[in-house]
Design a protein around this motif. Sequence first.
Motif, PDB file in Angstrom:
ATOM      1  N   ALA A 129      15.664   6.721  15.925  1.00 13.92           N
ATOM      2  CA  ALA A 129      15.538   5.548  16.813  1.00 13.92           C
ATOM      3  C   ALA A 129      16.857   4.777  16.875  1.00 13.92           C
ATOM      4  N   MET A 130      17.536   4.640  15.728  1.00 15.28           N
ATOM      5  CA  MET A 130      18.813   3.914  15.728  1.00 15.28           C
ATOM      6  C   MET A 130      19.890   4.707  16.476  1.00 15.28           C
ATOM      7  N   ALA A 131      19.885   6.034  16.278  1.00 11.50           N
ATOM      8  CA  ALA A 131      20.895   6.876  16.952  1.00 11.50           C
ATOM      9  C   ALA A 131      20.778   6.763  18.468  1.00 11.50           C
ATOM     10  N   ALA A 179      27.359  -8.985   0.598  1.00 11.22           N
ATOM     11  CA  ALA A 179      27.556  -7.757   1.375  1.00 11.22           C
ATOM     12  C   ALA A 179      26.515  -7.723   2.500  1.00 11.22           C
ATOM     13  N   HIS A 180      25.792  -6.596   2.658  1.00  9.53           N
ATOM     14  CA  HIS A 180      24.919  -6.421   3.834  1.00  9.53           C
ATOM     15  C   HIS A 180      23.672  -7.311   3.776  1.00  9.53           C
ATOM     16  N   LEU A 181      23.107  -7.486   2.584  1.00 10.53           N
ATOM     17  CA  LEU A 181      21.869  -8.284   2.493  1.00 10.53           C
ATOM     18  C   LEU A 181      22.222  -9.728   2.132  1.00 10.53           C
ATOM     19  N   PRO A 194      30.081  -4.206   4.443  1.00  6.30           N
ATOM     20  CA  PRO A 194      30.832  -3.052   4.920  1.00  6.30           C
ATOM     21  C   PRO A 194      30.111  -2.294   6.035  1.00  6.30           C
ATOM     22  N   ILE A 195      28.846  -2.611   6.293  1.00  5.78           N
ATOM     23  CA  ILE A 195      28.069  -1.859   7.302  1.00  5.78           C
ATOM     24  C   ILE A 195      28.217  -2.514   8.682  1.00  5.78           C
ATOM     25  N   THR A 196      27.963  -3.817   8.735  1.00  4.73           N
ATOM     26  CA  THR A 196      28.171  -4.575   9.987  1.00  4.73           C
ATOM     27  C   THR A 196      29.078  -5.760   9.625  1.00  4.73           C
ATOM     28  N   GLY A 216      16.081 -10.897  12.677  1.00  3.50           N
ATOM     29  CA  GLY A 216      16.232  -9.468  12.402  1.00  3.50           C
ATOM     30  C   GLY A 216      17.441  -9.183  11.534  1.00  3.50           C
ATOM     31  N   LEU A 217      17.198  -8.415  10.476  1.00  4.32           N
ATOM     32  CA  LEU A 217      18.274  -7.990   9.581  1.00  4.32           C
ATOM     33  C   LEU A 217      18.702  -6.568   9.961  1.00  4.32           C
ATOM     34  N   SER A 218      19.925  -6.422  10.398  1.00 10.89           N
ATOM     35  CA  SER A 218      20.516  -5.115  10.691  1.00 10.89           C
ATOM     36  C   SER A 218      19.664  -4.313  11.692  1.00 10.89           C
ATOM     37  N   MET A 219      18.926  -3.275  11.271  1.00 11.83           N
ATOM     38  CA  MET A 219      18.060  -2.582  12.229  1.00 11.83           C
ATOM     39  C   MET A 219      17.062  -3.575  12.838  1.00 11.83           C
ATOM     40  N   GLY A 220      16.659  -4.569  12.049  1.00 10.64           N
ATOM     41  CA  GLY A 220      15.775  -5.627  12.583  1.00 10.64           C
ATOM     42  C   GLY A 220      16.441  -6.363  13.736  1.00 10.64           C
ATOM     43  N   GLY A 221      17.780  -6.494  13.671  1.00 11.62           N
ATOM     44  CA  GLY A 221      18.521  -7.103  14.784  1.00 11.62           C
ATOM     45  C   GLY A 221      18.473  -6.215  16.022  1.00 11.62           C
ATOM     46  N   TYR A 222      18.586  -4.896  15.811  1.00 12.51           N
ATOM     47  CA  TYR A 222      18.490  -3.981  16.965  1.00 12.51           C
ATOM     48  C   TYR A 222      17.106  -4.156  17.628  1.00 12.51           C
ATOM     49  N   ILE A 223      16.099  -4.382  16.780  1.00 14.33           N
ATOM     50  CA  ILE A 223      14.731  -4.579  17.306  1.00 14.33           C
ATOM     51  C   ILE A 223      14.646  -5.923  18.038  1.00 14.33           C
ATOM     52  N   SER A 282      23.614   6.524  -1.312  1.00 14.54           N
ATOM     53  CA  SER A 282      24.847   6.201  -0.581  1.00 14.54           C
ATOM     54  C   SER A 282      24.810   4.779  -0.016  1.00 14.54           C
ATOM     55  N   MET A 283      23.625   4.253   0.283  1.00 13.83           N
ATOM     56  CA  MET A 283      23.591   2.919   0.899  1.00 13.83           C
ATOM     57  C   MET A 283      23.523   1.776  -0.105  1.00 13.83           C
ATOM     58  N   LEU A 284      22.975   2.029  -1.284  1.00 10.80           N
ATOM     59  CA  LEU A 284      22.775   0.928  -2.241  1.00 10.80           C
ATOM     60  C   LEU A 284      24.062   0.130  -2.530  1.00 10.80           C
ATOM     61  N   HIS A 341      12.681  -6.572   8.972  1.00 14.62           N
ATOM     62  CA  HIS A 341      13.594  -6.027   7.967  1.00 14.62           C
ATOM     63  C   HIS A 341      14.466  -4.906   8.533  1.00 14.62           C
ATOM     64  N   GLY A 342      15.446  -4.487   7.715  1.00 12.72           N
ATOM     65  CA  GLY A 342      16.380  -3.424   8.102  1.00 12.72           C
ATOM     66  C   GLY A 342      15.991  -2.090   7.502  1.00 12.72           C
ATOM     67  N   PHE A 343      16.961  -1.195   7.482  1.00  9.74           N
ATOM     68  CA  PHE A 343      16.781   0.213   7.117  1.00  9.74           C
ATOM     69  C   PHE A 343      17.589   0.542   5.875  1.00  9.74           C
ATOM     70  N   PRO A 344      17.111   1.310   4.961  1.00 11.49           N
ATOM     71  CA  PRO A 344      15.716   1.691   4.733  1.00 11.49           C
ATOM     72  C   PRO A 344      15.139   0.704   3.717  1.00 11.49           C
ATOM     73  N   LYS A 363      26.426  -0.559  -0.710  1.00 10.64           N
ATOM     74  CA  LYS A 363      26.855  -1.370   0.445  1.00 10.64           C
ATOM     75  C   LYS A 363      25.910  -2.548   0.695  1.00 10.64           C
ATOM     76  N   MET A 364      24.752  -2.517   0.069  1.00  8.60           N
ATOM     77  CA  MET A 364      23.719  -3.523   0.362  1.00  8.60           C
ATOM     78  C   MET A 364      24.023  -4.871  -0.290  1.00  8.60           C
ATOM     79  N   VAL A 365      24.292  -4.838  -1.590  1.00  9.28           N
ATOM     80  CA  VAL A 365      24.559  -6.097  -2.326  1.00  9.28           C
ATOM     81  C   VAL A 365      25.737  -5.872  -3.271  1.00  9.28           C
ATOM     82  N   GLY A 376      26.472  11.582  12.708  1.00  7.31           N
ATOM     83  CA  GLY A 376      26.198  11.355  11.279  1.00  7.31           C
ATOM     84  C   GLY A 376      24.721  11.095  11.022  1.00  7.31           C
ATOM     85  N   ARG A 377      24.068  10.358  11.928  1.00 11.63           N
ATOM     86  CA  ARG A 377      22.624  10.084  11.753  1.00 11.63           C
ATOM     87  C   ARG A 377      21.840  11.405  11.779  1.00 11.63           C
ATOM     88  N   TYR A 378      22.194  12.291  12.736  1.00  9.04           N
ATOM     89  CA  TYR A 378      21.439  13.558  12.829  1.00  9.04           C
ATOM     90  C   TYR A 378      21.711  14.450  11.617  1.00  9.04           C
TER      91      TYR A 378
HETATM   92  C1  MLT Z   1      20.207  -1.431   8.290  1.00 10.54           C
HETATM   93  O1  MLT Z   1      20.515  -2.085   7.280  1.00 10.54           O
HETATM   94  O2  MLT Z   1      19.198  -1.693   8.955  1.00 10.54           O
HETATM   95  C2  MLT Z   1      21.072  -0.244   8.658  1.00 10.54           C
HETATM   96  O3  MLT Z   1      22.142  -0.149   7.780  1.00 10.54           O
HETATM   97  C3  MLT Z   1      21.560  -0.325  10.052  1.00 10.54           C
HETATM   98  C4  MLT Z   1      22.310   0.876  10.489  1.00 10.54           C
HETATM   99  O4  MLT Z   1      22.356   1.884   9.769  1.00 10.54           O
HETATM  100  O5  MLT Z   1      22.875   0.846  11.601  1.00 10.54           O
END
Ligand code: MLT
Length: 233
Positions: free
Chosen positions: A156-158, A209-211, A183-185, A65-72, A123-125, A7-10, A127-129, A104-106
């Motif tokens: 970890a993402m930063a 959207a994101h999900l 709008p996120i990726t 992997g979804l979003s952060m899951g993709g980074y993983i 702030s993220m909701l 899964h992704g964040f958060p 952008k999610m759906v 921005g992350r910090y």
């Molecule tokens: C996520 O959905 O995992 C995050 O939005 C990814 C990110 O913030 O880079």
Amino acid sequence: MQIIWIHGFPLNAQVFDPQNAIKGAEHEMPNLPGFGDGRQVTIQGIGDYAKFILDCSPKEAIFAGLSMGGYICFAIARMAPERVRGLILIDTRETADTPEARKGRYETIDKVEKEGIKPVVDSMLPKMVLSESLKPKVRAIMESCSKEGVMTALKAMAERPDSSELLARINAPTLIVVGEKDPITPPADAERMKSAMPNASLLKIPDAAHLSNMERPDLFNSAVEQFLSRHHF
Ligand code: MLT
């Protein structure tokens, strides 16, 4: 073949509830440490999430992997390419954070330290759906994340490495999926990954959207089933 859904964040693994209906594979949907189950695992960087996933996965699997899951997923492909039979990259990107995004992350870490996770959720909701009817469930998933889990993941993402060079070396069949209104990726990220990967196909999901997996499970799940049968998994 097992699909390990990351899964992704958060968020937590409930974001993949609709994917349990996918036929032709077994599904493993672990919660990452700090997300949804209060498990304490020391995470120093994105590679530690990858180790956590590899420790609870079979010898070979498809990693989704979804979003952060993709980074993983990229960390897994770097660390243990022999274990990656296939990849499903959902609303994610291969690049590292820009300096502004890292800053921005910090700043967000400081905010979460003082105020808890509510500002991040609020702030993220949006952008999610896109769908208003899905928002209460997504909010509940986001609110299940611990403050420590959120702060750890932001760091970890930063600090995650850029994976652009890795893409050309991933020969495993890969399905890339993106919501057309993410709008996120955004779709440009997905298109760039597709053109850099030797064995990838791309699905853009309208009205999502994101999900995108949650918003249009009909289109998403049938694309995964076709991917499984096309590559004889
Ligand atoms: C996520 O959905 O995992 C995050 O939005 C990814 C990110 O913030 O880079």
